[in-house]
Design a protein around this motif. Structure first.
Motif, short mmCIF file in Angstrom:
data_model
loop_
_atom_site.label_atom_id
_atom_site.label_comp_id
_atom_site.label_asym_id
_atom_site.label_seq_id
_atom_site.Cartn_x
_atom_site.Cartn_y
_atom_site.Cartn_z
N ALA A 52 55.33 21.09 96.31
CA ALA A 52 55.81 21.86 97.88
C ALA A 52 54.73 22.95 98.12
O ALA A 52 54.34 23.09 99.35
N ALA A 53 54.48 23.70 97.15
CA ALA A 53 53.60 24.77 97.31
C ALA A 53 53.01 25.12 95.84
O ALA A 53 53.59 24.80 95.01
N CYS A 54 51.93 25.29 96.01
CA CYS A 54 50.86 25.53 94.53
C CYS A 54 50.29 27.00 94.78
O CYS A 54 49.62 27.39 95.74
N GLU A 55 50.25 27.57 93.54
CA GLU A 55 49.67 28.88 93.63
C GLU A 55 48.28 28.74 93.46
O GLU A 55 47.87 27.75 93.27
N PRO A 56 47.75 29.84 93.73
CA PRO A 56 46.04 30.00 93.66
C PRO A 56 45.70 29.81 92.22
O PRO A 56 46.65 29.58 91.28
N PRO A 57 44.68 29.83 91.99
CA PRO A 57 43.98 29.42 90.48
C PRO A 57 44.56 30.25 89.40
O PRO A 57 44.95 31.46 89.56
N LEU A 58 44.47 29.67 88.39
CA LEU A 58 44.96 30.45 87.21
C LEU A 58 44.54 32.05 86.96
O LEU A 58 43.25 32.06 87.03
N ASN A 59 45.39 32.63 86.88
CA ASN A 59 45.08 34.22 86.55
C ASN A 59 44.47 35.10 87.74
O ASN A 59 44.01 36.20 87.81
N THR A 60 44.70 34.28 88.75
CA THR A 60 44.38 35.23 90.24
C THR A 60 45.33 36.33 90.32
O THR A 60 46.58 36.12 90.14
N PRO A 61 44.88 37.69 90.56
CA PRO A 61 46.01 38.71 90.67
C PRO A 61 46.54 38.58 91.99
O PRO A 61 46.21 38.29 92.92
N PHE A 62 48.06 38.67 91.56
CA PHE A 62 48.82 39.05 92.72
C PHE A 62 48.76 40.58 92.98
O PHE A 62 48.39 41.29 92.48
N ALA A 63 49.49 40.69 94.18
CA ALA A 63 49.38 42.05 94.80
C ALA A 63 49.97 43.15 93.67
O ALA A 63 49.13 44.29 93.80
N PRO A 64 50.95 43.03 92.95
CA PRO A 64 51.44 43.96 92.12
C PRO A 64 50.29 44.68 91.15
O PRO A 64 50.26 45.60 90.66
N TYR A 65 49.53 43.55 90.69
CA TYR A 65 48.34 43.82 89.68
C TYR A 65 47.61 44.76 90.41
O TYR A 65 47.11 45.89 89.69
N HIS A 66 47.22 44.83 91.61
CA HIS A 66 46.32 45.55 92.42
C HIS A 66 46.94 46.96 92.32
O HIS A 66 46.17 48.16 92.21
N ALA A 67 48.30 47.19 92.77
CA ALA A 67 48.79 48.27 92.54
C ALA A 67 48.79 48.85 91.37
O ALA A 67 48.58 50.05 90.97
N LEU A 68 48.88 48.11 90.29
CA LEU A 68 48.88 48.60 88.66
C LEU A 68 47.45 49.08 88.53
O LEU A 68 47.38 50.23 87.70
N SER A 69 46.46 48.53 88.95
CA SER A 69 45.26 48.98 88.79
C SER A 69 44.89 50.31 89.43
O SER A 69 44.16 51.13 88.93
N LEU A 70 45.59 50.68 90.53
CA LEU A 70 45.47 51.96 91.18
C LEU A 70 46.18 52.90 90.36
O LEU A 70 45.74 53.93 90.34
N MET A 71 47.54 52.62 89.81
CA MET A 71 47.96 53.46 88.72
C MET A 71 47.07 53.89 87.70
O MET A 71 47.15 54.97 87.03
#
Length: 701
Positions: free
Chosen positions: A383-402
């Motif tokens: 019904a819905a497919c995620e983006p390609p394998l290992n594409t960072p989701f939003a929390p990953y970018h927050a972690l990189s800011l941390m």
């Protein structure tokens, strides 16, 4: 001493006048202007700061004197799991390294209690190829992260755990220091809910604690340098407060009482819940009280030298917006709050997990996937497919800011915001820089933040700002705004790095850990000397605006006129003859007592707790020599999430956080009476510390 304009507060009409005065009115006909180009630029910069301050709709204060915890080398963590085929791959380890991950946990949540490391099996669960312990360690080393390993309590033995320590640290020389015994073991059915494997016939906290002692003994016999952790529950989270049949106390009380002397840290999880993203994001406001209660439990039940017991939080995530901006905002806010309170590692659940269902959150597609990185798979029926394998989701970018914000050795300092939708955190670095993390939890509106500083004067250059906005594919970095004001897009995070106006050299060293001896209205603050010829200033933390309680040239200061039953957090700073000021001491939190020999005594008890409410019992004693003909007992809840649902043996009413208990029945001299109530809470249940009877402060029992 000159105070820069942006550190002062003025009515708006005065600020407008200052803008005209600083920027300069147009010169009159025939007039000439003077000043160097740098003078003109400096005046223009100050004028811009003042104009920004006028436009600000949120005030944030930062107090560099209000020292909190220092970020350690294991602060930023994530979870790995043996069902994840990407565990340890170069693509994943490089992404984690780029984000600044410092600790990785293995073998994965509840799988830990069915996992046998020697043959790499987990009976009843799926184990992906190439996820064994050596593969995990190779990935941890490539990431540059320390391991956090979970020994199997549920279906394992102390000997199996000791053998794992021997293989890791003697055979392979991996230097694996941190080991926890089990995962969420209170979920073994003892309190009703059962999701955690546990083959022990006795599933009580007593049995868990006694077994932890045996594990710790066996593991430390192999390597005395390992640190062993025991599983506790986060205050305010089930089954906190519950005493099961046959137990002498709660899970935390029983485990700490019996195993406190054998462990080095406690391990908790925190999933905040919430029926909406807004409700979830607001619950980060519970963290300070939760950690306070947890430390108080450790101190009360952990035995001698309980102060050495650390706290790890090895799982957290959200229910709404796991892959989108709510998850990112929560991660930045929760990690910052927990680390500032001295938790030595905070770990997101988890790296990969897989999609559940697709929804739209804040205009973005969310897959309800616990993972930081896309699994590249689809929901049921495609019904819905995620983006390609290992594409960072939003929390990953927050972690990189941390990773850019809370570096090893950075000292968190106090902040305060006058808008609940804008959170602020700050760290002071050894090089003098101040980094401020601003989080706008408003999904609909931008906010301009006026920044005000205590104990720090920023330079005039435009700060470098790292920003992550809703729907963005990554973090952007550019000079933006000023030290006085920053505009935050809706649902965004901004990391503002400020250089000081001057770097001070030769300042005194920070004083050592203070201690306090308290009464109901006084506290004697003592601290180690930081050198000769120094003056010491004691500050009470109050958000981003500290209050100086006094100063001394000695090694102690007695502070008077305190409020009974009040929690205080203080720091000590040293100042030399040249006016140079040290960094703040480590923080000290204490609670004042109640008066000895008071005319009344109150005993407040939680007699039956079910995890979101309880039956409370209050004994009131008249210590005076005369009867009390009619009385009103008054107390205040420490938090806004506590309330009285009903009461008996008196009239109960609550207004805001204040509770009044009224009775027309007389109380004879020396007599006691009991009143009761049903209480409710939706966060850490911090008990009230002070009570008044007809306006007189009572003692407590």
């Amino acid at each position: 001493m000159h105070v820069p304009l942006h550190r002062r507060t003025y009515p708006s009409i005065v600020l407008l006048a200052l803008v005209t005065a600083v920027a300069g009115a147009p010169p009159a006909a025939g007039a000439t202007t003077t000043g160097t180009r740098s003078d003109v630029l400096a005046r223009a910069a100050v004028a811009a700061d003042v104009r920004a301050a006028v436009a600000a709709d949120v005030r944030v204060d930062v107090d560099a004197r209000a020292g909190l915890a220092t970020a350690g080398s294991t602060a930023l963590g994530v979870n790995h799991a043996i069902w994840d085929s990407q565990l340890g791959t170069p693509a994943v380890t490089d992404l984690l390294k780029d984000a600044g991950v410092q600790m990785v946990r293995y073998p994965g949540g509840s799988y830990a209690d069915i996992y046998h490391w020697k043959d790499h099996t987990a009976p009843g669960g799926y184990v992906a190829p190439d996820t064994d312990f050596d593969t995990f360690m190779a990935g941890a080393q490539r990431t540059g992260a320390s391991p956090m390993i979970i020994a199997n309590y549920g279906t394992g033995t102390a000997q199996e755990a000791a053998d794992w320590v021997r293989y890791a640290n003697v055979t392979k020389n991996y230097h694996a220091t941190y080991w926890t015994v089990g995962n969420e073991n209170y979920g073994n059915g003892h309190y009703g809910a059962a999701w955690e494997a546990d083959d022990h016939a006795d599933k009580s906290p007593k049995e868990y604690a006694d077994t932890v002692v045996a594990y710790a003994k066996a593991m430390k016999a192999v390597d005395p340098g390992v640190k062993v952790g025991a599983v506790l529950t986060m205050p305010g989270n089930w089954p906190d407060g519950i005493v099961a049949a046959g137990d002498a106390g709660t899970w935390n009380q029983e485990v700490l009482t019996r195993a406190g002397a054998a462990i080095d840290f406690v391990d908790v999880h925190w999933y905040p819940g919430g029926g909406s993203a807004a409700e979830t994001l607001a619950r980060t406001g519970q963290i300070q009280d939760a950690v306070y209660l947890l430390r108080r439990q450790i101190t009360q039940y952990g035995g001698d030298n309980a102060a050495r017991i650390g706290i790890s939080l090895t799982e957290t995530n959200v229910d709404i917006g796991r892959n989108t901006q709510p998850g990112a905002l929560f991660l930045a806010d929760a990690y910052s709050q927990l680390l500032a309170q001295g938790v030595f590692t905070v770990q997101w659940w988890n790296v990969h997990n897989g999609p559940d269902k697709a929804t739209t959150v804040a205009g973005q597609t969310d897959y309800n996937d616990y993972g930081l990185l896309s699994s590249g798979t689809c929901t049921a029926g495609n019904a819905a497919c995620e983006p390609p394998l290992n594409t960072p989701f939003a929390p990953y970018h927050a972690l990189s800011l941390m990773g850019d914000f809370a570096r090893t050795g950075d000292r968190f300092v106090g902040t305060g915001s006058d808008n609940a939708l804008v959170s602020a955190h700050a760290v002071h670095r050894d090089n003098g820089d101040l980094a401020v993390l601003l989080i706008n939890k408003d999904p609909d509106a931008a906010h301009t933040v006026g920044l005000h500083y205590n104990g720090f004067t920023p330079g005039t250059a435009a700060p470098v700002v790292e920003t992550f906005t809703n729907g963005a594919g990554g973090v952007t970095t550019a000079p933006a705004g000023s030290a006085a004001a920053q505009t935050l897009a809706p649902y965004s995070i901004a990391l503002v790095t400020l250089h000081p106006d001057q770097v001070v050299t030769g300042a005194p060293a920070a004083p050592g850990q203070p201690t306090a001896t308290v009464t109901d209205r006084t506290a004697k603050i003592s601290f180690p000397s930081a050198g000769s010829g120094l003056k010491y200033e004691v500050y009470r933390q109050n958000g981003g605006i500290g209050e100086q309680l006094g100063e001394t040239t000695g090694s102690s200061l007695t502070v008077n006129n305190l409020t009974p039953g009040q929690r205080y957090t203080i720091n000590v700073l040293a100042r030399d003859g040249a006016g140079r000021v040290s960094p703040p001491s480590p923080p000290l939190t204490f609670t004042t007592g109640t008066p000895a020999g008071a005319g009344c005594t109150v005993k407040f008890r939680d007699t039956n707790d079910w995890g979101s409410g309880y039956v409370g019992s209050v004994d009131v004693t008249n210590n005076g020599s005369a009867p009390v003909n009619g009385w009103t007992l008054t107390f205040t809840w420490p938090t806004g999430w506590q309330s009285v649902s009903s009461g008996w043996n008196a009239t109960w009413e609550q207004s805001g956080r204040t509770v009044r208990v009224t009775s027309d029945t007389g109380l004879a001299a020396g007599a006691s009476t009991n009143v009761g109530f049903v209480g409710a809470y939706s966060g850490p249940n911090v008990p009230p510390e002070a009570f008044t009877l007809n306006g007189t402060v009572c003692g407590t029992a």
